[in-house]
Design an enzyme around this catalytic site. Structure first.
Site, PDB file in Angstrom:
ATOM      1  N   LYS A  13       2.464   4.767   3.129  1.00 43.12           N
ATOM      2  CA  LYS A  13       1.189   3.409   3.417  1.00 43.12           C
ATOM      3  C   LYS A  13       2.345   2.467   3.096  1.00 43.12           C
ATOM      4  CE  LYS A  13      -2.316   3.461   0.800  1.00 43.12           C
ATOM      5  NZ  LYS A  13      -2.276   5.247  -0.027  1.00 43.12           N
ATOM      6  N   ARG A  88     -10.471  -0.388  -0.040  1.00 41.86           N
ATOM      7  CA  ARG A  88     -10.245   1.071  -1.006  1.00 41.86           C
ATOM      8  C   ARG A  88     -12.288   2.586  -0.915  1.00 41.86           C
ATOM      9  NH1 ARG A  88      -5.192   0.979  -3.598  1.00 41.86           N
ATOM     10  NH2 ARG A  88      -5.040   3.124  -4.064  1.00 41.86           N
ATOM     11  N   ARG A 127       8.547  10.536  -7.332  1.00 39.55           N
ATOM     12  CA  ARG A 127       8.530   8.796  -6.395  1.00 39.55           C
ATOM     13  C   ARG A 127       9.748   7.889  -7.396  1.00 39.55           C
ATOM     14  NH1 ARG A 127       3.924   6.081  -3.538  1.00 39.55           N
ATOM     15  NH2 ARG A 127       3.046   5.715  -5.293  1.00 39.55           N
ATOM     16  N   ARG A 160       6.708   4.704 -11.543  1.00 39.38           N
ATOM     17  CA  ARG A 160       5.170   4.006 -11.732  1.00 39.38           C
ATOM     18  C   ARG A 160       4.430   4.883 -13.447  1.00 39.38           C
ATOM     19  NH1 ARG A 160       2.995   2.591  -6.446  1.00 39.38           N
ATOM     20  NH2 ARG A 160       0.450   4.049  -7.377  1.00 39.38           N
ATOM     21  N   ARG A 171      -5.847  10.137  -9.154  1.00 41.48           N
ATOM     22  CA  ARG A 171      -6.144   9.200  -8.264  1.00 41.48           C
ATOM     23  C   ARG A 171      -6.323   9.839  -7.087  1.00 41.48           C
ATOM     24  NH1 ARG A 171       0.078   7.864  -8.816  1.00 41.48           N
ATOM     25  NH2 ARG A 171      -0.489   5.944  -6.588  1.00 41.48           N
TER      26      ARG A 171
HETATM   27  P1  AMP Z   1      -1.572   1.454  -5.133  1.00 38.76           P
HETATM   28  O1  AMP Z   1      -0.363   0.701  -5.716  1.00 38.76           O
HETATM   29  O2  AMP Z   1      -2.281   0.989  -3.650  1.00 38.76           O
HETATM   30  O3  AMP Z   1      -1.599   2.864  -5.146  1.00 38.76           O
HETATM   31  O4  AMP Z   1      -3.087   1.244  -6.071  1.00 38.76           O
HETATM   32  C1  AMP Z   1      -2.492   1.398  -7.252  1.00 38.76           C
HETATM   33  C2  AMP Z   1      -3.419   0.669  -8.783  1.00 38.76           C
HETATM   34  O5  AMP Z   1      -4.201  -0.670  -8.268  1.00 38.76           O
HETATM   35  C3  AMP Z   1      -4.768   2.216  -8.338  1.00 38.76           C
HETATM   36  O6  AMP Z   1      -4.866   3.346  -8.506  1.00 38.76           O
HETATM   37  C4  AMP Z   1      -5.900   0.888  -8.255  1.00 38.76           C
HETATM   38  O7  AMP Z   1      -6.168   1.434 -10.226  1.00 38.76           O
HETATM   39  C5  AMP Z   1      -5.187  -0.548  -8.205  1.00 38.76           C
HETATM   40  N1  AMP Z   1      -5.861  -1.079  -7.171  1.00 38.76           N
HETATM   41  C6  AMP Z   1      -5.314  -1.465  -6.034  1.00 38.76           C
HETATM   42  N2  AMP Z   1      -5.335  -1.165  -5.230  1.00 38.76           N
HETATM   43  C7  AMP Z   1      -7.065  -1.644  -5.171  1.00 38.76           C
HETATM   44  C8  AMP Z   1      -7.973  -1.462  -4.470  1.00 38.76           C
HETATM   45  N3  AMP Z   1      -8.615  -1.707  -3.389  1.00 38.76           N
HETATM   46  N4  AMP Z   1      -9.593  -1.736  -5.133  1.00 38.76           N
HETATM   47  C9  AMP Z   1      -9.698  -0.717  -6.524  1.00 38.76           C
HETATM   48  N5  AMP Z   1      -8.206  -0.964  -7.465  1.00 38.76           N
HETATM   49  C10 AMP Z   1      -6.826  -0.998  -6.497  1.00 38.76           C
END
Ligand code: AMP
Length: 219
Positions: A13, A88, A127, A160, A171
């Protein structure tokens, strides 16, 4: 134009969002990037969400909705935005719908990037992300020209905190339980398109480009 990129962690994404920014001239809104920035800054929000993120769980809806609202109200988002990692949960999607409706806006396309789960653990554990520009690469499938340095800006590459196998599995479980229902939610609104996410970055981008057409709503 307002776009949502849906898909499990590791589906690409963020990579596709960055290409779309170039093509459409509207910003990427990544709640994950905003939350990581807060953790890095060590502010009150960062302290609140650090443990949640490291455990692979979702941050509460009200927190990410507030982040989205603040970011989407900035001038560069006036012509639209590319949502990456938000919404999400169904609750977030409902709230997003209300916020847009109040302003006479709408979601034009929801693109669900589909990747078989078995590929995602490998993708995510290899990654690496650039500290400076957030570009991503993979130690095996798209290694950087100079080890540890970003090909785009020469920034430092890091892994990360949540890209380790145990957290990745959590996740993916959370995705299945809380985020995948959005495919049905947006499917009902008839703005959802499924994009096969197993090809090259270029192939996937071509498919996305053909779906969104010339970048105008409904195109
Ligand atoms: P991402 O970089 O999008 O994979 O997000 C990393 C982490 O941030 C996720 O595993 C969640 O802990 C938190 N996070 C990011 N976006 C959201 C969202 N829309 N709702 C809830 N938690 C989020």
């Amino acid at each position: 134009m307002n776009l949502i990129l849906l898909g499990p962690p590791g589906a690409g994404k963020g990579t596709q969002a960055k290409r779309l920014v170039q093509r459409l001239g509207i910003p990427q809104i990544s709640t994950g990037d905003m939350l990581r920035a807060a953790v890095k800054a060590g502010n009150a929000l960062g302290q609140r969400v650090k443990g949640i993120m490291e455990g692979g769980e979702l941050v509460p809806d009200d927190v990410v909705i507030a982040l989205f609202k603040e970011r989407a109200s900035q001038p560069d988002a006036r012509e639209g935005f590319i949502l990456d990692g938000f919404p999400r949960t169904v609750g977030q999607a409902q709230e997003l719908g209300k916020i847009l409706e109040e302003e006479g806006g709408q979601i034009d396309h929801v693109l669900s990037i589909d990747v078989p789960v078995e590929n995602l653990v490998t993708r995510l554990s290899g990654r690496r992300t650039c500290r400076a520009c957030q570009a991503m690469c993979h130690v095996e499938t798209s290694p950087p020209r100079r080890p540890g340095r970003c090909d785009q800006c020469d920034g430092e590459l890091y892994q990360r905190a949540d890209d380790n196998e145990e957290t990745i599995r959590e996740r993916l479980r959370v995705y299945k339980q809380q985020t995948e229902p959005l495919i049905t939610y947006y499917g009902k609104e008839e703005i959802l398109r499924r994009i096969p996410g197993s090809g090259s970055v270029e192939e996937i981008f071509k498919t996305i480009s053909s779906v969104i057409g010339n970048g105008k709503a409904g195109g």
